[in-house]
Design a protein around this motif. Structure first.
Motif, PDB file in Angstrom:
ATOM      1  N   PHE A 201       0.790  -1.302   0.030  1.00  0.00           N
ATOM      2  CA  PHE A 201       0.080   0.095  -0.101  1.00  0.00           C
ATOM      3  C   PHE A 201       0.795   1.141  -0.085  1.00  0.00           C
ATOM      4  O   PHE A 201       0.478   2.321  -0.829  1.00  0.00           O
ATOM      5  CB  PHE A 201      -0.945   0.003   1.005  1.00  0.00           C
ATOM      6  N   ARG A 202       1.867   1.244   0.610  1.00  0.00           N
ATOM      7  CA  ARG A 202       2.891   2.295   0.664  1.00  0.00           C
ATOM      8  C   ARG A 202       3.563   2.649  -0.635  1.00  0.00           C
ATOM      9  O   ARG A 202       3.543   3.752  -0.940  1.00  0.00           O
ATOM     10  CB  ARG A 202       4.006   2.301   1.698  1.00  0.00           C
ATOM     11  N   GLY A 203       3.895   1.368  -1.284  1.00  0.00           N
ATOM     12  CA  GLY A 203       4.354   1.683  -2.560  1.00  0.00           C
ATOM     13  C   GLY A 203       3.513   2.176  -3.719  1.00  0.00           C
ATOM     14  O   GLY A 203       3.901   2.985  -4.143  1.00  0.00           O
TER      15      GLY A 203
ATOM     16  N   LYS B 189      11.522  12.203 -10.400  1.00  0.00           N
ATOM     17  CA  LYS B 189      11.874  10.638 -10.744  1.00  0.00           C
ATOM     18  C   LYS B 189      12.383   9.943  -9.683  1.00  0.00           C
ATOM     19  O   LYS B 189      12.326   8.664  -9.302  1.00  0.00           O
ATOM     20  CB  LYS B 189      12.802  10.648 -12.002  1.00  0.00           C
ATOM     21  N   LEU B 190      13.363  10.844  -9.028  1.00  0.00           N
ATOM     22  CA  LEU B 190      14.110  10.009  -7.835  1.00  0.00           C
ATOM     23  C   LEU B 190      13.145   9.738  -6.749  1.00  0.00           C
ATOM     24  O   LEU B 190      13.366   8.777  -6.045  1.00  0.00           O
ATOM     25  CB  LEU B 190      15.179  10.950  -7.393  1.00  0.00           C
ATOM     26  N   THR B 191      12.173  10.616  -6.608  1.00  0.00           N
ATOM     27  CA  THR B 191      11.302  10.287  -5.568  1.00  0.00           C
ATOM     28  C   THR B 191      10.689   9.098  -5.733  1.00  0.00           C
ATOM     29  O   THR B 191      10.004   8.717  -4.873  1.00  0.00           O
ATOM     30  CB  THR B 191      10.273  11.653  -5.400  1.00  0.00           C
TER      31      THR B 191
ATOM     32  N   ILE C  94      11.763   5.586  -4.159  1.00  0.00           N
ATOM     33  CA  ILE C  94      11.389   5.080  -2.746  1.00  0.00           C
ATOM     34  C   ILE C  94      10.175   4.194  -3.040  1.00  0.00           C
ATOM     35  O   ILE C  94      10.154   3.086  -2.200  1.00  0.00           O
ATOM     36  CB  ILE C  94      11.147   6.163  -1.954  1.00  0.00           C
ATOM     37  N   PRO C  95       8.797   4.675  -3.437  1.00  0.00           N
ATOM     38  CA  PRO C  95       7.748   3.603  -3.591  1.00  0.00           C
ATOM     39  C   PRO C  95       8.287   2.108  -4.430  1.00  0.00           C
ATOM     40  O   PRO C  95       7.927   1.288  -4.116  1.00  0.00           O
ATOM     41  CB  PRO C  95       6.644   4.418  -4.517  1.00  0.00           C
ATOM     42  N   ALA C  96       9.213   2.341  -5.292  1.00  0.00           N
ATOM     43  CA  ALA C  96       9.601   1.211  -5.928  1.00  0.00           C
ATOM     44  C   ALA C  96      10.579   0.157  -4.848  1.00  0.00           C
ATOM     45  O   ALA C  96      10.263  -1.001  -5.056  1.00  0.00           O
ATOM     46  CB  ALA C  96      10.361   1.346  -7.100  1.00  0.00           C
ATOM     47  N   SER C  97      10.949   0.656  -3.980  1.00  0.00           N
ATOM     48  CA  SER C  97      11.954   0.059  -3.128  1.00  0.00           C
ATOM     49  C   SER C  97      10.655  -0.747  -2.076  1.00  0.00           C
ATOM     50  O   SER C  97      10.827  -1.901  -1.789  1.00  0.00           O
ATOM     51  CB  SER C  97      12.702   0.752  -2.305  1.00  0.00           C
TER      52      SER C  97
ATOM     53  N   ALA D 274       7.757  -5.407  -0.366  1.00  0.00           N
ATOM     54  CA  ALA D 274       6.557  -6.237  -0.441  1.00  0.00           C
ATOM     55  C   ALA D 274       6.871  -7.561  -0.944  1.00  0.00           C
ATOM     56  O   ALA D 274       6.350  -8.464  -0.399  1.00  0.00           O
ATOM     57  CB  ALA D 274       5.518  -5.570  -0.747  1.00  0.00           C
ATOM     58  N   ALA D 275       7.300  -7.662  -2.027  1.00  0.00           N
ATOM     59  CA  ALA D 275       7.338  -8.958  -2.862  1.00  0.00           C
ATOM     60  C   ALA D 275       8.327  -9.776  -2.155  1.00  0.00           C
ATOM     61  O   ALA D 275       8.135 -11.132  -2.008  1.00  0.00           O
ATOM     62  CB  ALA D 275       7.962  -8.594  -4.240  1.00  0.00           C
TER      63      ALA D 275
END
Length: 107
Positions: free
Chosen positions: A27-29, A60-62, A65-68, A73-74
């Motif tokens: 959810f955060r991501g 784009k750098l921001t 963080i959601p990608a991490s 999560a995975a």
């Protein structure tokens, strides 16, 4: 050790914690990646400047963080699945249901 973890319910609780972490991070991501883009689109609509969605380098750098968060999560899901297979020999949802068969009245 496998039998002790499975019999005491520690394994099922560990799997449940991994699943909660996976949901939280998922959810955060999603939210952290949607919110900046939605804010930028909202600003474009309000100002009337609908020329295009130009993301700056900082934007784009921001989004890294959601990608991490999504990667974590995975990994939490994968670890929960592997722990479930190791302890109970079945999938995630069936291993969580096994705690009902342990004899705990409060669970």
């Amino acid at each position: 050790m496998r039998e002790i973890l499975a019999r005491t319910g520690v394994g099922a609780i560990s799997i449940a914690v991994l699943l909660v972490w996976a949901m939280d991070l998922g959810f955060r991501g999603v939210w952290d990646s949607v919110w900046p883009i939605a804010t930028k689109l909202g600003t474009m609509v309000v100002t009337g400047d609908i020329s295009g969605l130009n993301l700056t380098r900082g934007d784009k750098l921001t989004l890294l963080i959601p990608a991490s968060y999504l990667i974590e999560a995975a990994l939490s899901l994968l670890l929960g699945f592997l722990l479930s297979r190791y302890l109970y020999g079945c999938g995630l949802s069936r291993s969580i249901r096994k705690i009902e068969n342990l004899g705990y009245k409060d669970a």
